[in-house]
Enzyme design. Sequence first.
Site, PDB file in Angstrom:
ATOM      1  N   TRP A 191       2.448  -7.173  -8.433  1.00 29.53           N
ATOM      2  CA  TRP A 191       0.432  -7.275  -9.176  1.00 29.53           C
ATOM      3  C   TRP A 191      -0.043  -7.990  -7.447  1.00 29.53           C
ATOM      4  O   TRP A 191      -1.620  -7.616  -7.533  1.00 29.53           O
ATOM      5  CB  TRP A 191       0.536  -7.741  -9.980  1.00 29.53           C
TER       6      TRP A 191
ATOM      7  N   GLU B 235       4.793  -8.185   3.722  1.00 30.36           N
ATOM      8  CA  GLU B 235       2.807  -8.393   3.887  1.00 30.36           C
ATOM      9  C   GLU B 235       3.053 -10.369   4.162  1.00 30.36           C
ATOM     10  O   GLU B 235       2.226 -10.335   4.773  1.00 30.36           O
ATOM     11  CB  GLU B 235       2.107  -8.436   2.296  1.00 30.36           C
TER      12      GLU B 235
ATOM     13  N   GLU C 224      11.646  -1.559   1.350  1.00 31.26           N
ATOM     14  CA  GLU C 224      10.674  -0.970   1.368  1.00 31.26           C
ATOM     15  C   GLU C 224       9.809  -0.962   2.900  1.00 31.26           C
ATOM     16  O   GLU C 224       9.376  -2.079   3.797  1.00 31.26           O
ATOM     17  CB  GLU C 224       9.715  -2.038   0.772  1.00 31.26           C
TER      18      GLU C 224
ATOM     19  N   GLY D 244       1.485   0.905   0.133  1.00 32.79           N
ATOM     20  CA  GLY D 244       0.833   1.223   0.322  1.00 32.79           C
ATOM     21  C   GLY D 244       0.011   2.559   0.637  1.00 32.79           C
ATOM     22  O   GLY D 244      -1.751   1.987   0.926  1.00 32.79           O
TER      23      GLY D 244
ATOM     24  N   GLY E 154       3.979  -1.651  -6.769  1.00 31.63           N
ATOM     25  CA  GLY E 154       2.511  -2.207  -5.815  1.00 31.63           C
ATOM     26  C   GLY E 154       1.745  -1.178  -6.834  1.00 31.63           C
ATOM     27  O   GLY E 154       1.366  -2.140  -8.444  1.00 31.63           O
ATOM     28  N   GLY E 155       0.807  -0.654  -6.226  1.00 27.50           N
ATOM     29  CA  GLY E 155      -0.370   0.070  -6.737  1.00 27.50           C
ATOM     30  C   GLY E 155       0.141   0.383  -8.118  1.00 27.50           C
ATOM     31  O   GLY E 155      -0.662  -0.086  -9.134  1.00 27.50           O
TER      32      GLY E 155
HETATM   33  P1  PGA Z   1       3.459  -0.284  -3.192  1.00 30.05           P
HETATM   34  O1  PGA Z   1       3.343  -1.399  -2.501  1.00 30.05           O
HETATM   35  O2  PGA Z   1       3.578   0.292  -4.163  1.00 30.05           O
HETATM   36  O3  PGA Z   1       1.295  -0.183  -3.661  1.00 30.05           O
HETATM   37  O4  PGA Z   1       2.912   0.641  -2.145  1.00 30.05           O
HETATM   38  C1  PGA Z   1       5.318  -1.918  -3.050  1.00 30.05           C
HETATM   39  C2  PGA Z   1       5.153  -2.917  -2.609  1.00 30.05           C
HETATM   40  O5  PGA Z   1       4.419  -3.706  -1.295  1.00 30.05           O
HETATM   41  O6  PGA Z   1       6.357  -3.753  -3.164  1.00 30.05           O
END
Ligand code: PGA
Length: 248
Positions: A10, A96, A165, A171, A231-232
């Site tokens: 999240w 991140e 990833e 994102g 994520g999103g």
């Molecule tokens: P996303 O993020 O699905 O929004 O691309 C994935 C993540 O950062 O774990």
Amino acid sequence: MRKSLVAGNWKLNGSLESIDALASGVVSQASDVDVDVVLCPVFVHLDRVSEILKNSNVALGAQNCSAQFEGAYTGEVSPGMLQEIGCRFVILGHSERRSLFSEADQDVSIKVKSALEAGLVPIVCVGETLEEREQGNAEAVVEAQLLAALGDLSDQLSLVVVAYEPVWAIGTGLTATPEQAQTMHAFIRGVLAKVSQSDSEKVRILYGGSVKPENASDLFSQADIDGGLIGGASLKVDDFMAICKAAG
Ligand code: PGA
């Protein structure tokens, strides 16, 4: 046979009101899916989400943890505290955290060991940037990240989950093609086999980066893709559950 796992990351999102609706919505549909489902809210929401997940088949995870167990580390949260509050998983080394908070491979490696010591399952994230891929270095970058984080874990490798990833897909709406992702996942399993041949087949390798209901089935049908880190799309109950169903 590896059971698929879908984890919702999240990130820095949610209010008390919205997480109640999101977590309850996931719980109400999760009994229909035959995959391990994990929700990862921010630290201050963990306790509340833990209450909502009680007696359900949805597990709780954190987005990060300290390498330390206690002491003078202002602002940190220890893996033992996460375990005590009901977490079973913790995301470590997310891109991140690496890019925005200067987390190095060495930090990830120590955190993985601390998380395991506390009885948590680390979801260890690896992935290359677009520049690294264009220069032909994607596999070398991923291998270095994996060996730094997991290289000395031979007898505990099966307790870990890996998430591939690609940074350029997070994102951005850009997703690795199923073939690109499968090629990297097979490569990752090969690197894990160098650490422990027998356990490498047991490790679940998740794909993350703009997974949506529309692309989830094609990704999850690949031999070495064992679920996703979302994520999103994990912020919408219906999208997240559609992705979970695609993994089942
Ligand atoms: P996303 O993020 O699905 O929004 O691309 C994935 C993540 O950062 O774990």
